[in-house]
Design a protein around this motif. Structure first.
Motif, short mmCIF file in Angstrom:
data_model
loop_
_atom_site.label_atom_id
_atom_site.label_comp_id
_atom_site.label_asym_id
_atom_site.label_seq_id
_atom_site.Cartn_x
_atom_site.Cartn_y
_atom_site.Cartn_z
N TYR A 60 0.84 -1.20 0.00
CA TYR A 60 0.00 0.00 0.00
C TYR A 60 0.87 1.25 0.00
O TYR A 60 0.58 2.22 -0.70
CB TYR A 60 -0.93 -0.02 1.22
CG TYR A 60 -1.84 1.18 1.31
CD1 TYR A 60 -2.86 1.38 0.38
CD2 TYR A 60 -1.69 2.12 2.32
CE1 TYR A 60 -3.70 2.47 0.45
CE2 TYR A 60 -2.52 3.22 2.40
CZ TYR A 60 -3.53 3.38 1.47
OH TYR A 60 -4.35 4.47 1.55
N THR A 63 2.13 1.92 -3.40
CA THR A 63 1.03 2.45 -4.21
C THR A 63 0.85 3.93 -3.93
O THR A 63 0.72 4.74 -4.86
CB THR A 63 -0.27 1.68 -3.91
OG1 THR A 63 -0.08 0.30 -4.25
CG2 THR A 63 -1.44 2.23 -4.70
N ARG A 67 1.43 6.90 -6.71
CA ARG A 67 0.31 7.79 -7.02
C ARG A 67 0.64 9.24 -6.67
O ARG A 67 0.27 10.16 -7.41
CB ARG A 67 -0.94 7.35 -6.28
CG ARG A 67 -1.54 6.10 -6.84
CD ARG A 67 -2.81 5.76 -6.13
NE ARG A 67 -3.29 4.46 -6.52
CZ ARG A 67 -4.16 3.75 -5.84
NH1 ARG A 67 -4.65 4.23 -4.71
NH2 ARG A 67 -4.56 2.58 -6.27
N LYS A 112 4.35 7.96 -15.74
CA LYS A 112 3.67 6.66 -15.71
C LYS A 112 4.58 5.55 -16.22
O LYS A 112 4.63 4.46 -15.65
CB LYS A 112 2.37 6.69 -16.50
CG LYS A 112 1.28 7.45 -15.76
CD LYS A 112 -0.03 7.36 -16.48
CE LYS A 112 -1.09 8.15 -15.72
NZ LYS A 112 -2.38 8.12 -16.40
N ALA A 131 -0.18 -3.59 -11.80
CA ALA A 131 -1.49 -3.13 -12.29
C ALA A 131 -2.35 -2.63 -11.13
O ALA A 131 -2.98 -1.57 -11.23
CB ALA A 131 -2.19 -4.27 -13.03
N ARG A 132 -2.37 -3.36 -10.03
CA ARG A 132 -3.15 -2.92 -8.86
C ARG A 132 -2.63 -1.61 -8.31
O ARG A 132 -3.40 -0.72 -7.98
CB ARG A 132 -3.13 -3.99 -7.77
CG ARG A 132 -4.14 -5.10 -7.98
CD ARG A 132 -4.32 -5.96 -6.74
NE ARG A 132 -3.09 -6.54 -6.26
CZ ARG A 132 -2.57 -7.69 -6.71
NH1 ARG A 132 -3.17 -8.36 -7.66
NH2 ARG A 132 -1.44 -8.15 -6.20
N LEU A 134 -1.08 0.79 -9.78
CA LEU A 134 -1.27 1.93 -10.68
C LEU A 134 -2.69 2.06 -11.21
O LEU A 134 -2.97 2.92 -12.04
CB LEU A 134 -0.29 1.82 -11.86
CG LEU A 134 1.19 1.86 -11.49
CD1 LEU A 134 2.05 1.62 -12.72
CD2 LEU A 134 1.53 3.18 -10.83
N HIS A 135 -3.57 1.17 -10.76
CA HIS A 135 -4.96 1.15 -11.25
C HIS A 135 -5.03 1.01 -12.76
O HIS A 135 -5.69 1.77 -13.46
CB HIS A 135 -5.73 2.40 -10.81
CG HIS A 135 -6.09 2.38 -9.36
ND1 HIS A 135 -7.07 1.58 -8.84
CD2 HIS A 135 -5.57 3.07 -8.32
CE1 HIS A 135 -7.16 1.76 -7.55
NE2 HIS A 135 -6.25 2.66 -7.20
N LEU A 136 -4.29 0.02 -13.26
CA LEU A 136 -4.27 -0.29 -14.69
C LEU A 136 -4.66 -1.76 -14.86
O LEU A 136 -4.66 -2.52 -13.90
CB LEU A 136 -2.87 -0.07 -15.27
CG LEU A 136 -2.27 1.32 -15.17
CD1 LEU A 136 -0.80 1.30 -15.58
CD2 LEU A 136 -3.06 2.30 -16.02
N THR A 137 -4.94 -2.15 -16.07
CA THR A 137 -5.16 -3.57 -16.33
C THR A 137 -3.80 -4.23 -16.52
O THR A 137 -2.80 -3.56 -16.84
CB THR A 137 -6.01 -3.78 -17.60
OG1 THR A 137 -5.28 -3.30 -18.73
CG2 THR A 137 -7.36 -3.07 -17.50
#
Length: 166
Positions: A60, A63, A67, A112, A131-132, A134-137
């Protein structure tokens, strides 16, 4: 706010070095990295009691770090500028010239792309973890990783190839 909980202080002490190394790679600047880590830990402290402890707080924290970095770059809040002196060493390396060339190359990438490469290859995270964070697929991470590596190779050019063979 009062006194910090003991478990937060223990977490901050244990993880600040790793956060700092990642921040150095993201920002390319020792002092901006310190500021980024401080902002990250401040955000962590404010939400410490609400953080889900079933997931590792270190993930976390990374992350939040990434961000915050991307948000600062997007908003143009980076008020400090690099000086004419080389940055202080952030990690051990067998070849400082190679490491400095790589850090300079990362600094030339967009926030990014830099974040994807740092999480995937410096932090050795999986595609899914990146991906989690950076909130990407996962597919976007794979594509962005591939394109960012290709761009990094173009930026580094023959100098990097020569340094890496030494």
């Amino acid at each position: 706010m009062g006194e910090a909980p003991a478990d937060f202080l223990e977490f901050a002490h244990a993880r600040s070095g790793q956060l700092f190394r990642s921040a150095c790679l993201l920002t390319g600047d020792w002092h901006l990295a310190e500021d980024l880590v401080q902002e990250t830990l401040a955000k962590m402290y404010r939400s410490w009691r609400r953080i889900d402890r079933t997931q590792p707080p270190a993930a976390y924290a990374h992350t939040v770090l990434v961000r915050t970095f991307i948000s600062q770059r997007r908003l143009g809040r980076s008020g400090e500028r690099p000086s004419d002196r080389l940055p202080e060493a952030t990690a051990r390396s067998d070849d400082p010239a190679l490491r400095l060339t790589l850090v300079d190359g990362l600094a030339a990438l967009g926030p990014k792309d830099r974040a994807v490469l740092v999480l995937r290859y410096w932090e050795d995270r999986s595609v899914e973890e990146t991906a989690r964070a950076l909130h990407l697929t996962a597919g976007t991470v794979r594509t962005r990783s591939s394109r960012a590596l290709q761009r990094l190779r173009q930026i580094l050019g023959t100098d990097f190839a020569e340094l890496s063979r030494l």
